[in-house]
Design a protein around this motif. Structure first.
Motif, PDB file in Angstrom:
ATOM      1  N   GLN A  35       0.827  -1.205   0.000  1.00  0.00           N
ATOM      2  CA  GLN A  35       0.000   0.000   0.000  1.00  0.00           C
ATOM      3  C   GLN A  35       0.861   1.255   0.000  1.00  0.00           C
ATOM      4  O   GLN A  35       0.610   2.200  -0.750  1.00  0.00           O
ATOM      5  N   GLU A  36       1.904   1.228   0.847  1.00  0.00           N
ATOM      6  CA  GLU A  36       2.823   2.370   0.896  1.00  0.00           C
ATOM      7  C   GLU A  36       3.431   2.620  -0.477  1.00  0.00           C
ATOM      8  O   GLU A  36       3.565   3.750  -0.930  1.00  0.00           O
ATOM      9  N   ASP A  37       3.769   1.508  -1.124  1.00  0.00           N
ATOM     10  CA  ASP A  37       4.382   1.564  -2.443  1.00  0.00           C
ATOM     11  C   ASP A  37       3.463   2.254  -3.441  1.00  0.00           C
ATOM     12  O   ASP A  37       3.870   3.123  -4.211  1.00  0.00           O
ATOM     13  N   LYS A  38       2.183   1.838  -3.406  1.00  0.00           N
ATOM     14  CA  LYS A  38       1.194   2.403  -4.319  1.00  0.00           C
ATOM     15  C   LYS A  38       1.040   3.895  -4.078  1.00  0.00           C
ATOM     16  O   LYS A  38       0.939   4.691  -5.009  1.00  0.00           O
ATOM     17  N   GLN A  39       1.008   4.265  -2.796  1.00  0.00           N
ATOM     18  CA  GLN A  39       0.799   5.668  -2.463  1.00  0.00           C
ATOM     19  C   GLN A  39       1.970   6.529  -2.926  1.00  0.00           C
ATOM     20  O   GLN A  39       1.795   7.657  -3.370  1.00  0.00           O
ATOM     21  N   SER A  40       3.171   5.980  -2.847  1.00  0.00           N
ATOM     22  CA  SER A  40       4.343   6.787  -3.206  1.00  0.00           C
ATOM     23  C   SER A  40       4.504   6.922  -4.714  1.00  0.00           C
ATOM     24  O   SER A  40       5.203   7.792  -5.206  1.00  0.00           O
ATOM     25  N   GLU A  41       3.828   6.032  -5.462  1.00  0.00           N
ATOM     26  CA  GLU A  41       3.972   6.089  -6.918  1.00  0.00           C
ATOM     27  C   GLU A  41       3.239   7.279  -7.540  1.00  0.00           C
ATOM     28  O   GLU A  41       2.223   7.700  -7.062  1.00  0.00           O
TER      29      GLU A  41
END
Lengths: 125, 250
Positions: A119-125
């Motif tokens: 989820q963190e990954d998605k948000q940072s993209e």
């Protein structure tokens, strides 16, 4: 001590013990049985083999513990051995259960961690 | 296994700024209740984080719980029973650095509005675990005479073994601080862990106390302890407790 002097039952015992010993040997060789657990089975196989080869041993032993019927002494010994073996198995199962529980919990915790990271990954993209 | 990681994570705990309280909801086949339980907690305890432990349910408990944003869900790959499921929550609370964790059952029996009472008790009485009791200073809670008998029996047992008066030893509605979480994340019995945990904490020199709370009678589903199983339950729990007493402190 030559083959002709053996009774039928002795031949049976010898055959049986050889089957045990050979099975254990091959199972360990193919890594289907751990060395740790093979020890007890090898000892049982050897015990049956020795008792079958030397009948007098059993008679002597049954006199020693005050059992008049020698085969009874033999059965008692085997049953006692079987109980110990079962206890040993229960200990192993308990150990496996505890490990299994810890692993299951860890898998659950890690899954959550992975989801959070994704989820963190998605948000940072 | 993992004990070193745990102590390392305590340091992480001190740095944390967000929620101090984690509400752990053990749930097995609770798709009919879980949403309401979560909503109630969010309403009554807006500052708490929520963790659902889905103990390998056969229904859609895990999926249903995930529909609410902000709720953490752990799906266990095998069914561990209430003890193993709760212990997962204890481990999570330890590692994520929460100061307190409260167990709120997925069947809706425990009322989140009663949690502040537990929090107040743990702070004022300086306990390490507070049990929410149905039988302490609260209007009577209807339960079977069988369970009453069992609870009475445990009361006598605890008074004899650890010199402690507990009126509701089987209640799962409990608040834990980090000290008790640390002990219980190391060992928490599998099947019916509640009475045993009391002995375990006392043996480790921690303080256990009770506070009276209201509880809801169950609406869906039925108790896991049936009349046929209860002698077996009692025997297992008593054995577990006696062994906990006999074991040297670790």
């Amino acid at each position: 001590m030559f083959p002709g002097s053996f009774d039928k039952i002795q031949w049976l015992g010898i055959t049986f013990s050889l089957i045990i010993l050979l099975s254990v040997f091959f199972l360990v060789r193919e890594r289907l049985l751990k060395e740790k657990y093979s020890l007890i089975w090898l000892l049982i196989g050897l015990f049956v083999l020795i008792v079958s080869l030397f009948r007098d041993l059993l008679d002597g032993f049954s006199h020693l513990i005050g059992v008049y019927y020698a085969p009874s002494a033999f059965f008692s010994l085997l049953i006692a051995g079987a109980y110990l073996l079962l206890l040993n198995m229960s200990v192993s199962i308990s150990h496996l259960k505890a490990q299994n529980k810890a692993l299951t919990q860890e898998v659950g915790l890690l899954r959550l961690k992975v989801e959070e990271l994704q989820q963190e990954d998605k948000q940072s993209e | 296994m993992g004990e070193n990681c745990l102590s390392r994570n305590i340091e992480a705990a001190e740095k944390r700024e967000s929620a101090e309280l984690l509400a752990v909801i053990p749930a097995f086949n609770e798709q009919g209740n879980i949403l309401r339980v979560i909503h109630e907690i969010q309403e009554e305890l807006p500052l708490a984080d929520i963790l659902v432990i889905n103990d390998c349910s056969e229904d859609r408990t895990g999926l249903v719980a995930r529909t609410i944003p902000g709720v953490k869900v752990i799906d266990l790959p095998c069914n561990l029973g209430i003890g193993g499921a709760m212990q997962t929550g204890f481990k999570y609370a330890m590692r994520a650095g929460y100061l307190y964790a409260v167990q709120i059952d997925g069947d809706g029996q425990h009322l989140p509005q009663e949690v502040p009472k537990l929090l107040q008790a743990i702070q004022e009485k300086r306990c390490d675990m507070v049990i929410g009791s149905r039988f302490l200073e609260v209007e009577s809670f209807r339960t079977t005479w069988c369970r009453r008998l069992g609870i009475r029996f445990f009361d006598l047992l605890f008074r004899a073994l650890v010199n402690l008066r507990i009126t509701d030893s089987t209640s799962g509605f409990r608040l834990y601080n980090r000290k008790s979480l640390e002990v219980l994340s190391r060992y928490y019995s599998s099947d019916y862990p509640e009475p045993d945990a009391i002995v375990l904490l006392k043996k480790n020199g921690l303080k256990v106390c009770e506070v009276g709370v209201a509880m809801r009678e169950r609406e869906h589903g039925c108790s896991s302890i049936t009349p046929i199983k209860s002698p077996y339950y009692m025997a297992k729990v008593v054995l577990t407790i006696l062994f906990s007493c006999a074991r040297p402190r670790r």
